[in-house]
Design a protein around this motif. Sequence first.
Motif, PDB file in Angstrom:
ATOM      1  N   ALA A  33       3.651  14.356  14.357  1.00 33.38           N
ATOM      2  CA  ALA A  33       3.164  15.730  14.213  1.00 33.38           C
ATOM      3  C   ALA A  33       1.744  15.880  14.712  1.00 33.38           C
ATOM      4  O   ALA A  33       1.356  16.967  15.180  1.00 33.38           O
ATOM      5  CB  ALA A  33       3.255  16.153  12.754  1.00 33.38           C
ATOM      6  N   ASN A  34       0.941  14.837  14.633  1.00 32.48           N
ATOM      7  CA  ASN A  34      -0.458  14.927  15.055  1.00 32.48           C
ATOM      8  C   ASN A  34      -0.665  14.579  16.521  1.00 32.48           C
ATOM      9  O   ASN A  34      -1.768  14.756  17.037  1.00 32.48           O
ATOM     10  CB  ASN A  34      -1.324  13.999  14.189  1.00 32.48           C
ATOM     11  CG  ASN A  34      -1.612  14.572  12.826  1.00 32.48           C
ATOM     12  OD1 ASN A  34      -2.589  15.276  12.612  1.00 32.48           O
ATOM     13  ND2 ASN A  34      -0.712  14.280  11.887  1.00 32.48           N
ATOM     14  N   PRO A  48       9.060   6.634   6.857  1.00 41.22           N
ATOM     15  CA  PRO A  48       9.278   7.920   7.549  1.00 41.22           C
ATOM     16  C   PRO A  48       8.125   8.897   7.391  1.00 41.22           C
ATOM     17  O   PRO A  48       7.869   9.704   8.290  1.00 41.22           O
ATOM     18  CB  PRO A  48      10.555   8.463   6.903  1.00 41.22           C
ATOM     19  CG  PRO A  48      11.295   7.239   6.460  1.00 41.22           C
ATOM     20  CD  PRO A  48      10.222   6.289   6.016  1.00 41.22           C
ATOM     21  N   ASP A  49       7.410   8.837   6.252  1.00 36.06           N
ATOM     22  CA  ASP A  49       6.241   9.713   6.091  1.00 36.06           C
ATOM     23  C   ASP A  49       5.174   9.391   7.132  1.00 36.06           C
ATOM     24  O   ASP A  49       4.556  10.299   7.709  1.00 36.06           O
ATOM     25  CB  ASP A  49       5.665   9.557   4.683  1.00 36.06           C
ATOM     26  CG  ASP A  49       6.603  10.080   3.614  1.00 36.06           C
ATOM     27  OD1 ASP A  49       7.425  10.961   3.930  1.00 36.06           O
ATOM     28  OD2 ASP A  49       6.543   9.579   2.465  1.00 36.06           O
ATOM     29  N   VAL A  50       4.957   8.101   7.382  1.00 33.37           N
ATOM     30  CA  VAL A  50       3.961   7.695   8.380  1.00 33.37           C
ATOM     31  C   VAL A  50       4.408   8.108   9.779  1.00 33.37           C
ATOM     32  O   VAL A  50       3.617   8.623  10.580  1.00 33.37           O
ATOM     33  CB  VAL A  50       3.721   6.178   8.301  1.00 33.37           C
ATOM     34  CG1 VAL A  50       2.688   5.748   9.350  1.00 33.37           C
ATOM     35  CG2 VAL A  50       3.269   5.770   6.906  1.00 33.37           C
ATOM     36  N   ILE A  51       5.695   7.889  10.087  1.00 32.67           N
ATOM     37  CA  ILE A  51       6.220   8.242  11.409  1.00 32.67           C
ATOM     38  C   ILE A  51       6.100   9.745  11.651  1.00 32.67           C
ATOM     39  O   ILE A  51       5.668  10.199  12.723  1.00 32.67           O
ATOM     40  CB  ILE A  51       7.680   7.784  11.537  1.00 32.67           C
ATOM     41  CG1 ILE A  51       7.771   6.257  11.479  1.00 32.67           C
ATOM     42  CG2 ILE A  51       8.291   8.299  12.835  1.00 32.67           C
ATOM     43  CD1 ILE A  51       9.180   5.727  11.477  1.00 32.67           C
ATOM     44  N   LYS A  89       0.830  -1.201   0.000  1.00 30.13           N
ATOM     45  CA  LYS A  89       0.000   0.000   0.000  1.00 30.13           C
ATOM     46  C   LYS A  89       0.871   1.260   0.000  1.00 30.13           C
ATOM     47  O   LYS A  89       0.513   2.266  -0.626  1.00 30.13           O
ATOM     48  CB  LYS A  89      -0.921  -0.010   1.213  1.00 30.13           C
ATOM     49  CG  LYS A  89      -1.991  -1.102   1.135  1.00 30.13           C
ATOM     50  CD  LYS A  89      -2.942  -1.035   2.328  1.00 30.13           C
ATOM     51  CE  LYS A  89      -4.025  -2.114   2.219  1.00 30.13           C
ATOM     52  NZ  LYS A  89      -4.954  -2.072   3.383  1.00 30.13           N
ATOM     53  N   LEU A  90       1.982   1.207   0.724  1.00 28.21           N
ATOM     54  CA  LEU A  90       2.891   2.355   0.686  1.00 28.21           C
ATOM     55  C   LEU A  90       3.412   2.587  -0.730  1.00 28.21           C
ATOM     56  O   LEU A  90       3.516   3.733  -1.196  1.00 28.21           O
ATOM     57  CB  LEU A  90       4.070   2.121   1.643  1.00 28.21           C
ATOM     58  CG  LEU A  90       3.792   2.182   3.149  1.00 28.21           C
ATOM     59  CD1 LEU A  90       5.063   1.872   3.923  1.00 28.21           C
ATOM     60  CD2 LEU A  90       3.258   3.551   3.544  1.00 28.21           C
ATOM     61  N   LYS A 134      -7.245   7.982  11.788  1.00 27.97           N
ATOM     62  CA  LYS A 134      -7.725   9.129  11.019  1.00 27.97           C
ATOM     63  C   LYS A 134      -6.645  10.176  10.738  1.00 27.97           C
ATOM     64  O   LYS A 134      -6.943  11.258  10.205  1.00 27.97           O
ATOM     65  CB  LYS A 134      -8.885   9.794  11.760  1.00 27.97           C
ATOM     66  CG  LYS A 134     -10.115   8.899  11.894  1.00 27.97           C
ATOM     67  CD  LYS A 134     -11.211   9.590  12.683  1.00 27.97           C
ATOM     68  CE  LYS A 134     -12.431   8.689  12.838  1.00 27.97           C
ATOM     69  NZ  LYS A 134     -13.501   9.351  13.642  1.00 27.97           N
ATOM     70  N   ILE A 135      -5.405   9.871  11.079  1.00 25.48           N
ATOM     71  CA  ILE A 135      -4.321  10.829  10.814  1.00 25.48           C
ATOM     72  C   ILE A 135      -4.007  10.819   9.320  1.00 25.48           C
ATOM     73  O   ILE A 135      -3.731   9.770   8.736  1.00 25.48           O
ATOM     74  CB  ILE A 135      -3.062  10.442  11.620  1.00 25.48           C
ATOM     75  CG1 ILE A 135      -3.320  10.607  13.123  1.00 25.48           C
ATOM     76  CG2 ILE A 135      -1.866  11.294  11.186  1.00 25.48           C
ATOM     77  CD1 ILE A 135      -2.149  10.170  13.982  1.00 25.48           C
ATOM     78  N   PRO A 136      -4.024  11.981   8.665  1.00 23.04           N
ATOM     79  CA  PRO A 136      -3.679  12.033   7.232  1.00 23.04           C
ATOM     80  C   PRO A 136      -2.166  11.941   7.031  1.00 23.04           C
ATOM     81  O   PRO A 136      -1.393  12.634   7.684  1.00 23.04           O
ATOM     82  CB  PRO A 136      -4.234  13.392   6.794  1.00 23.04           C
ATOM     83  CG  PRO A 136      -4.248  14.218   8.033  1.00 23.04           C
ATOM     84  CD  PRO A 136      -4.497  13.285   9.175  1.00 23.04           C
ATOM     85  N   VAL A 137      -1.770  11.077   6.112  1.00 26.84           N
ATOM     86  CA  VAL A 137      -0.353  10.890   5.802  1.00 26.84           C
ATOM     87  C   VAL A 137       0.034  11.676   4.550  1.00 26.84           C
ATOM     88  O   VAL A 137       1.158  12.158   4.432  1.00 26.84           O
ATOM     89  CB  VAL A 137      -0.032   9.394   5.631  1.00 26.84           C
ATOM     90  CG1 VAL A 137       1.448   9.187   5.329  1.00 26.84           C
ATOM     91  CG2 VAL A 137      -0.439   8.613   6.876  1.00 26.84           C
TER      92      VAL A 137
END
Length: 431
Positions: free
Chosen positions: A210-211, A202-205, A193-194, A243-246
């Motif tokens: 940040a959220n 790292p984008d997910v982390i 999926k990535l 629900k955190i937007p990546v």
Amino acid sequence: MVHRLIEWSLRNRFIVLSLSIGIFIWGIFSIKNNPIDAIPDLSENQVIVFTEWMGRSPQLVEDQITYPLVTNLQGLPKVNYVRATSMFGMSFIYVVFEDNVDVYWARERVSERLSTITSSLPQDVTPQLGPDGTGVGHILWYTLDAPDLDLGEQRAIQDWYVKFALQNVPGVSEIASFGGFQKQYQVTVDPNKLLYYKLSVPDVITAVRANNNESGGRKYEVSDIGYIIKTNGYLESIEDIQKIPVGNQNGVPIYVSDVGTVQMTGEARLGIFDQDGEGERVGGIVVMRYGENAAQVIDDVKAKMIEVSKGLPENVKFDIVYDRGELIKESISSIRNTLIEEMIIVSLIVIIFLFHWRSALSIIIQIPITVAASFILLNAFGVSSNIMSLTGIALAIGVIVDNGIIMSENSYKHLSDRYHEWELSQKSKSE
């Protein structure tokens, strides 16, 4: 010099008697204030530096953390040597100081040096000082007897309630928790999926970090009433993380739930704590500070446990699995009884050997005064009442009376000779 001292003592018997009584009373107070332990603390005067860098191999930890820290800590004043151990995800450094160095002075020097070398370590790596305890500082082990709660709930009670309460007990350096599961949120991403959404781990982390944050706003007034604006961004549930937007694709947001799964689980464990073969338990280890009275600290911790038990959930109670207090009481009681028996036996032998109650009394009275005075020296040199020190006092009782017996015999011999000479002189005068 000795003859003058003896002559002065004989001419000032009241002063000598007063000094003896004063030393005896001072010794009694020293006995009450002397720290009590089962065994002497022979551990080195050391400061432990612990650094965690999870997921890294021992060789990488050695190269990036252990080696830079050791080379910088070796230049500290009054350091004998520095030892280090590197393992998977962790680094331990033992800075051993000279024996006469104050432990808190040593910890301050190590802390100052760490503040200057942290910048040379990898990002997000922070060395920490170990507890200000010794190798024999583990004085009490306990577990939580909670049959109705799972291991995660037990560990939460231990870490967020029991631990904080027991750490406030005077003389306690640390409460080390063990057993159970440390609850955490785990995000398991799907590589396919990535790749599909053209994202990376790292984008997910970065998105999750940040959220999970809260920031402040400003204050404004309406109708003479002040309002404070703030944002509440702390994550509180699995749904909040999902629900955190990546990122976004063609204006459509991509959430964490689109690239992976989120679940509540426990941190990976390297071992378990089983008690009596009846299953896993959660508990803690009470670590005592340097130079504290072990018996007093244990009693204070037990009293605090009674207070803490009132706030525990129903059917949850403490179960003490190791208590050095029992060993201390048995050891000190055994040595104390032996000491009393030796004092009685030595006194009887002195009476039988001299067969003169005044001479025997002058020797026997030295025993309790000398024993009491020895505790003054124990406190002066920071030595606790333990098996070794009390055994040394017990073995020295025979030496205490030796000098008294020799002096009494010598005095008695000289007095007998003088008396015999006086009798002869009186006899010659009468003739």
